[in-house]
Design an enzyme around this catalytic site. Structure first.
Site, PDB file in Angstrom:
ATOM      1  CE1 TYR A   1      41.335  46.380  40.128  1.00  0.00           C
ATOM      2  CE2 TYR A   1      43.106  45.872  38.689  1.00  0.00           C
ATOM      3  CZ  TYR A   1      42.621  45.839  39.902  1.00  0.00           C
ATOM      4  OH  TYR A   1      43.111  44.988  40.784  1.00  0.00           O
ATOM      5  CB  SER A   2      45.974  49.587  36.608  1.00  0.00           C
ATOM      6  OG  SER A   2      45.673  50.076  35.260  1.00  0.00           O
TER       7      SER A   2
ATOM      8  CE  LYS B   1      43.531  47.871  44.098  1.00  0.00           C
ATOM      9  NZ  LYS B   1      42.652  47.514  45.374  1.00  0.00           N
TER      10      LYS B   1
ATOM     11  CG  HIS C   1      45.855  43.036  26.628  1.00  0.00           C
ATOM     12  ND1 HIS C   1      45.544  42.049  25.900  1.00  0.00           N
ATOM     13  CD2 HIS C   1      46.058  42.635  27.884  1.00  0.00           C
ATOM     14  CE1 HIS C   1      45.469  41.002  26.663  1.00  0.00           C
ATOM     15  NE2 HIS C   1      45.985  41.288  27.885  1.00  0.00           N
TER      16      HIS C   1
ATOM     17  CB  THR D   1      46.826  45.320  41.575  1.00  0.00           C
ATOM     18  OG1 THR D   1      47.055  44.734  40.265  1.00  0.00           O
ATOM     19  CG2 THR D   1      46.237  46.751  41.208  1.00  0.00           C
ATOM     20  CG  ASP D   2      51.198  42.973  39.115  1.00  0.00           C
ATOM     21  OD1 ASP D   2      49.888  43.297  38.750  1.00  0.00           O
ATOM     22  OD2 ASP D   2      51.596  42.191  38.646  1.00  0.00           O
ATOM     23  CD  GLU D   3      45.923  44.515  36.451  1.00  0.00           C
ATOM     24  OE1 GLU D   3      45.425  45.012  35.783  1.00  0.00           O
ATOM     25  OE2 GLU D   3      45.658  43.145  36.909  1.00  0.00           O
TER      26      GLU D   3
HETATM   27  P1  NAD Z   1      36.815  40.457  43.990  1.00  0.00           P
HETATM   28  O1  NAD Z   1      36.265  41.045  42.862  1.00  0.00           O
HETATM   29  O2  NAD Z   1      36.554  38.908  43.771  1.00  0.00           O
HETATM   30  O3  NAD Z   1      36.149  40.922  45.300  1.00  0.00           O
HETATM   31  C1  NAD Z   1      35.880  42.160  45.693  1.00  0.00           C
HETATM   32  C2  NAD Z   1      34.895  42.129  46.967  1.00  0.00           C
HETATM   33  O4  NAD Z   1      34.665  43.659  47.326  1.00  0.00           O
HETATM   34  C3  NAD Z   1      33.520  41.613  46.741  1.00  0.00           C
HETATM   35  O5  NAD Z   1      33.180  40.606  47.765  1.00  0.00           O
HETATM   36  C4  NAD Z   1      32.725  42.682  46.726  1.00  0.00           C
HETATM   37  O6  NAD Z   1      31.412  42.471  46.935  1.00  0.00           O
HETATM   38  C5  NAD Z   1      33.672  43.714  47.400  1.00  0.00           C
HETATM   39  N1  NAD Z   1      33.045  44.989  47.187  1.00  0.00           N
HETATM   40  C6  NAD Z   1      33.112  45.636  46.055  1.00  0.00           C
HETATM   41  N2  NAD Z   1      32.659  46.828  46.366  1.00  0.00           N
HETATM   42  C7  NAD Z   1      32.409  47.144  47.374  1.00  0.00           C
HETATM   43  C8  NAD Z   1      31.839  48.213  48.302  1.00  0.00           C
HETATM   44  N3  NAD Z   1      31.546  49.370  47.815  1.00  0.00           N
HETATM   45  N4  NAD Z   1      31.800  48.185  49.527  1.00  0.00           N
HETATM   46  C9  NAD Z   1      32.218  46.790  50.378  1.00  0.00           C
HETATM   47  N5  NAD Z   1      32.546  45.713  49.571  1.00  0.00           N
HETATM   48  C10 NAD Z   1      32.708  45.928  48.147  1.00  0.00           C
HETATM   49  O7  NAD Z   1      38.221  41.098  44.399  1.00  0.00           O
HETATM   50  P2  NAD Z   1      39.696  40.092  44.447  1.00  0.00           P
HETATM   51  O8  NAD Z   1      40.115  39.513  43.191  1.00  0.00           O
HETATM   52  O9  NAD Z   1      39.472  39.168  45.736  1.00  0.00           O
HETATM   53  O10 NAD Z   1      40.509  41.338  44.963  1.00  0.00           O
HETATM   54  C11 NAD Z   1      40.618  41.864  46.122  1.00  0.00           C
HETATM   55  C12 NAD Z   1      41.581  42.777  46.224  1.00  0.00           C
HETATM   56  O11 NAD Z   1      42.891  42.558  45.971  1.00  0.00           O
HETATM   57  C13 NAD Z   1      41.108  44.056  45.242  1.00  0.00           C
HETATM   58  O12 NAD Z   1      41.391  45.252  45.885  1.00  0.00           O
HETATM   59  C14 NAD Z   1      42.195  43.769  44.107  1.00  0.00           C
HETATM   60  O13 NAD Z   1      42.561  45.023  43.577  1.00  0.00           O
HETATM   61  C15 NAD Z   1      43.366  43.305  44.817  1.00  0.00           C
HETATM   62  N6  NAD Z   1      44.142  42.382  43.901  1.00  0.00           N
HETATM   63  C16 NAD Z   1      43.549  41.403  43.224  1.00  0.00           C
HETATM   64  C17 NAD Z   1      44.371  40.586  42.464  1.00  0.00           C
HETATM   65  C18 NAD Z   1      43.687  39.403  41.624  1.00  0.00           C
HETATM   66  O14 NAD Z   1      44.724  38.711  41.030  1.00  0.00           O
HETATM   67  N7  NAD Z   1      42.505  39.128  41.896  1.00  0.00           N
HETATM   68  C19 NAD Z   1      45.893  40.718  42.461  1.00  0.00           C
HETATM   69  C20 NAD Z   1      46.392  41.920  43.056  1.00  0.00           C
HETATM   70  C21 NAD Z   1      45.519  42.689  43.838  1.00  0.00           C
HETATM   71  P1  TYD Z   2      42.380  38.700  33.925  1.00  0.00           P
HETATM   72  O1  TYD Z   2      42.155  37.377  34.545  1.00  0.00           O
HETATM   73  O2  TYD Z   2      41.105  39.286  33.413  1.00  0.00           O
HETATM   74  O3  TYD Z   2      43.421  39.518  34.797  1.00  0.00           O
HETATM   75  P2  TYD Z   2      44.050  40.930  34.396  1.00  0.00           P
HETATM   76  O4  TYD Z   2      43.673  41.549  33.090  1.00  0.00           O
HETATM   77  O5  TYD Z   2      43.819  41.694  35.697  1.00  0.00           O
HETATM   78  O6  TYD Z   2      45.563  40.517  34.244  1.00  0.00           O
HETATM   79  O7  TYD Z   2      43.217  38.370  32.596  1.00  0.00           O
HETATM   80  C1  TYD Z   2      44.456  37.798  32.501  1.00  0.00           C
HETATM   81  C2  TYD Z   2      45.115  37.807  31.133  1.00  0.00           C
HETATM   82  O8  TYD Z   2      44.309  36.769  30.295  1.00  0.00           O
HETATM   83  C3  TYD Z   2      44.992  39.088  30.513  1.00  0.00           C
HETATM   84  O9  TYD Z   2      46.241  39.270  29.645  1.00  0.00           O
HETATM   85  C4  TYD Z   2      43.897  39.119  29.569  1.00  0.00           C
HETATM   86  C5  TYD Z   2      43.731  37.728  29.006  1.00  0.00           C
HETATM   87  N1  TYD Z   2      42.240  37.175  28.983  1.00  0.00           N
HETATM   88  C6  TYD Z   2      41.962  36.709  27.697  1.00  0.00           C
HETATM   89  O10 TYD Z   2      42.737  36.413  26.747  1.00  0.00           O
HETATM   90  N2  TYD Z   2      40.716  36.271  27.339  1.00  0.00           N
HETATM   91  C7  TYD Z   2      39.645  36.530  28.383  1.00  0.00           C
HETATM   92  O11 TYD Z   2      38.161  36.102  28.040  1.00  0.00           O
HETATM   93  C8  TYD Z   2      39.909  37.150  29.843  1.00  0.00           C
HETATM   94  C9  TYD Z   2      39.018  37.286  30.838  1.00  0.00           C
HETATM   95  C10 TYD Z   2      41.339  37.466  29.848  1.00  0.00           C
END
Ligand code: NAD
Ligand code: TYD
Length: 349
Positions: A156-157, A160, A290, A131-133
């Site tokens: 979280y970040s 990662k 945040h 992630t970019d975080e």
């Molecule tokens: P998500 O939470 O929707 O899905 C995560 C998946 O991982 C789920 O299916 C869960 O069951 C599985 N999982 C969790 N723990 C596990 C374990 N111990 N063993 C096997 N499986 C397990 O997440 P997402 O949003 O689809 O993100 C996927 C990846 O992309 C992550 O690594 C996240 O850090 C990265 N990412 C997400 C975003 C975003 O905006 N969502 C952006 C950049 C990077």
């Molecule tokens: P989120 O979807 O949790 O992604 P991330 O924190 O990984 O960027 O949140 C996106 C943005 O929205 C973040 O600045 C936090 C804000 N946010 C709210 O203001 N209210 C909410 O209930 C949630 C879940 C997020």
């Protein structure tokens, strides 16, 4: 012919990636390994579950023995690692589970990979999705590039970032062929409604308060999830071993502006007067630590590998809202049970 292990394939991004790979590459065998946490849902993959080149295995990435058996059973030659705990708010409540899954889980997967490939790294690849975080927070100006120093602020970040370091350490120490990508915030179908976009769409539909953290001035860089999956496909096939690629759509939005776009779109599609749901906006206590602003410079990916986002945001958000409105059965399923407890704990005080 490839036997690709995708971890976390039942989650939001993983399910889009699995669908892309299974449909686009009938000659590959895609093995989706997921433990099915609250965020993992096989409903997300109903349309590919019967395909011959797709197999689901329920397994925790932390279970080194079982993961190693899966490598053997399916003769895995490539890994695309997405499994993770992914929600910042949950990481603030329970940092240990993030260290366990994201750090220890990644380490266990790396060990299993190294053990099975046993220094025979020809035509092998371990692709780590990050992630970019990890880069921390930007001020008003500038972008994250692949050279930006890591500066994570949330559990979280931090988890990662740590997993990224382990992946690079395995490349440097054991010669493991790796590639890493760091992507900005994704949006689209099948995202669990704890994240901003699906949570707010669902709340607007149900006339529930929209909990905006702080003043709503934080900025995120939003990418349509299918474009992330396309980027992973390109990097998986053409990325340079050992390299990092930033993925983003040059699409920054202040939260409050994005929320107003969502409100307008939902109102319009539901036949309400556009903007009537703005009364649901409720400013709440800011998230701890945040990050103010994320913005990705993805020019390396464009210049070296030719990837660009396929969708403009206006089109993507319209499609996304329409999907959640049409798939309320999916929404109802995932918001029953444990989700209710989570929501009450997070937002009812
Ligand atoms: P998500 O939470 O929707 O899905 C995560 C998946 O991982 C789920 O299916 C869960 O069951 C599985 N999982 C969790 N723990 C596990 C374990 N111990 N063993 C096997 N499986 C397990 O997440 P997402 O949003 O689809 O993100 C996927 C990846 O992309 C992550 O690594 C996240 O850090 C990265 N990412 C997400 C975003 C975003 O905006 N969502 C952006 C950049 C990077
Ligand atoms: P989120 O979807 O949790 O992604 P991330 O924190 O990984 O960027 O949140 C996106 C943005 O929205 C973040 O600045 C936090 C804000 N946010 C709210 O203001 N209210 C909410 O209930 C949630 C879940 C997020």
């Amino acid at each position: 012919m490839k036997n690709i292990l995708v971890t976390g394939g039942a989650g939001f991004i993983g399910s889009h990636l699995v669908r892309l790979l299974v449909n686009k590459y009938p000659e590959y065998h895609v093995i989706n390994m997921d433990v099915l946490t609250y965020a993992g849902n096989l409903e997300n993959l109903k349309d590919v579950e019967d395909k011959e080149n797709y197999t689901f295995v329920k397994c925790d990435i932390c279970d080194l023995k079982k993961v190693s058996q899966i490598f053997k059973e399916y003769n895995i030659d490539s890994v695309i690692h997405l499994a993770a705990e992914s929600h910042v708010d949950r990481s603030i409540e329970d940092p240990f589970s993030f260290a366990q899954t994201n750090v220890m889980g990644t380490l266990s997967l790396l060990q299993a990979t190294k053990g099975f490939w046993n220094s025979n790294f020809e035509n092998k690849l371990f692709y780590h999705v990050s992630t970019d975080e990890v880069y921390g927070s930007l001020g008003e100006e500038g972008f994250f590039t692949e050279e930006t120093a890591y500066d994570p602020h949330s559990p979280y970040s931090a988890s990662k970032a740590s997993s990224d370091h382990f992946v690079r350490a395995f490349a440097d120490t054991y010669g493991l062929p790796v590639v890493i990508s760091n992507c900005s915030n994704n949006y689209g179908s099948y995202q669990f409604p704890e994240k901003l976009i699906p949570l707010f769409i669902n709340n607007i539909v149900n006339n529930k308060p929209l909990p905006v953290y702080g003043k709503g001035e934080n900025v995120r860089d939003w990418l349509f999830v299918n474009d992330h999956a396309r980027a992973i496909d390109v990097i998986f096939h053409k990325g340079k071993l050992g390299d990092t690629y930033n993925i983003g759509g040059f699409n920054e939005w202040k939260n409050i502006d994005l929320i107003k776009v969502m409100i307008k779109t939902v109102d319009r599609l539901l036949g309400r007067n556009e903007g009537t749901s703005e009364k649901l906006i409720t400013y709440v206590t800011d998230r701890a630590g945040h990050d103010l602003r994320y913005a990705i410079d993805s020019s390396k990916l464009k210049n070296e590998l030719g990837w660009e986002p396929s969708l403009q945001f206006e089109e993507g958000i319209e499609k996304t809202v329409a999907w959640y409105l049409q798939n309320n059965e999916w929404m109802e399923k995932v918001t029953s049970g444990k989700y209710q407890e989570y929501y009450q704990k997070m937002y009812d005080n």
